[in-house]
Design an enzyme around this catalytic site. Structure first.
Site, PDB file in Angstrom:
ATOM      1  N   GLU A  78       0.828  -1.209   0.000  1.00 26.54           N
ATOM      2  CA  GLU A  78       0.000   0.000   0.000  1.00 26.54           C
ATOM      3  C   GLU A  78       0.864   1.262   0.000  1.00 26.54           C
ATOM      4  OE1 GLU A  78      -2.278  -1.403   3.309  1.00 26.54           O
ATOM      5  OE2 GLU A  78      -3.958  -1.931   2.006  1.00 26.54           O
ATOM      6  N   HIS A  97      -1.552   3.980   8.371  1.00 35.22           N
ATOM      7  CA  HIS A  97      -2.702   3.208   7.871  1.00 35.22           C
ATOM      8  C   HIS A  97      -2.883   1.997   8.775  1.00 35.22           C
ATOM      9  CE1 HIS A  97      -5.413   0.782   5.636  1.00 35.22           C
ATOM     10  NE2 HIS A  97      -4.485  -0.024   5.138  1.00 35.22           N
ATOM     11  N   HIS A  99      -5.779  -1.191  10.361  1.00 33.51           N
ATOM     12  CA  HIS A  99      -7.030  -1.937  10.235  1.00 33.51           C
ATOM     13  C   HIS A  99      -7.669  -2.022  11.621  1.00 33.51           C
ATOM     14  CE1 HIS A  99      -5.341  -4.305   6.495  1.00 33.51           C
ATOM     15  NE2 HIS A  99      -5.186  -2.994   6.388  1.00 33.51           N
ATOM     16  N   TYR A 124     -12.448  16.549  20.489  1.00 34.29           N
ATOM     17  CA  TYR A 124     -11.115  16.113  20.076  1.00 34.29           C
ATOM     18  C   TYR A 124     -11.140  15.454  18.704  1.00 34.29           C
ATOM     19  CZ  TYR A 124      -8.969  17.489  24.414  1.00 34.29           C
ATOM     20  OH  TYR A 124      -8.487  18.244  25.440  1.00 34.29           O
ATOM     21  N   HIS A 164     -12.166  -1.767   4.978  1.00 34.09           N
ATOM     22  CA  HIS A 164     -10.709  -1.847   5.097  1.00 34.09           C
ATOM     23  C   HIS A 164     -10.226  -1.136   6.362  1.00 34.09           C
ATOM     24  CE1 HIS A 164      -6.745  -1.743   2.543  1.00 34.09           C
ATOM     25  NE2 HIS A 164      -6.493  -1.932   3.815  1.00 34.09           N
TER      26      HIS A 164
END
Length: 214
Positions: A78, A97, A99, A124, A164
């Site tokens: 990725e 990134h 999951h 926040y 994802h």
């Protein structure tokens, strides 16, 4: 455009952050990837197939701003997402990134607003994330997502990939990690509150706290 000047320090920071995210359950197995932009414009990334719980400084990969492999092990598949964010956001020097469970769960829900997948439930979240576009499903590593990710990243430093997980950029790795954790906690709140009447921040309240555009 600048970046992390000391590559040794950058490598240590990636590994330290990766361990922290993994040990606190924000990623699992060999999922998730981190990167930093170095001062020479190249990118330092976690390698393909690695676990954030075990990756070492020596195992990190380096690519150029277009994702071309320069040295080290093969980078995450990725890489193109990281490169797209850096090209779109000159102020970004780190990309995370994950999951993470609750954000990934939200990404699987039907009926999400593609312009903003999560409501601003807390101040926040409004400060660290702002709005969260939902990008349509692509298989992991599908570079067809790259142009859309780059266009979206020009106006948003965080996105949610359908089915994802989240991708978040920041001026530093600490800021990117803080933002992705805030996103995960808000996703958790969102799921806990499903079926209950909620009172998100008003558009005016959220706008007053939104991250400054780059």
């Amino acid at each position: 455009m600048s970046g992390y000047a000391d590559e040794r320090t950058a490598r240590a920071l990636i590994v330290r952050t990766a361990r922290s995210l993994f040990t606190r359950g924000l990623t699992h197995g060999s999922t998730g990837n981190l990167s930093l932009r170095l001062a020479d414009g190249s990118l330092l990334l976690t390698p393909t197939g690695s676990s954030l719980g075990g990756v070492t400084e020596e195992e990190l990969s380096r690519t150029d701003l277009n994702g071309r492999h320069l040295d080290g092990p093969a980078p995450t598949k990725e890489t193109f997402l990281h490169a797209a964010f850096y090209r779109a956001r000159p102020d970004a020097h780190a990309v995370v990134h994950l999951h993470s469970t609750h954000a990934a769960a939200v990404s699987c829900l039907d009926g999400l607003d593609p312009a903003n997948a999560l409501p601003p439930l807390t101040a926040y979240y409004a400060m660290r994330v702002g709005t969260l576009p939902l990008l349509p499903y692509h298989a992991p590593g599908d570079v067809a997502l790259e142009p859309l990710a780059e266009r979206t990243a020009r106006t948003h430093h965080a996105v949610l990939l359908a089915n994802h997980g989240p991708v978040v950029a920041g001026a530093t790795l600490e800021k990117a990690a803080d933002a992705v954790e805030e996103l995960e906690e808000t996703a958790k709140l969102h799921l806990l509150l499903r079926g209950h009447a909620t009172r998100p921040l008003t558009p005016e309240q959220a706008a007053a706290l939104a991250p400054a555009p780059s």
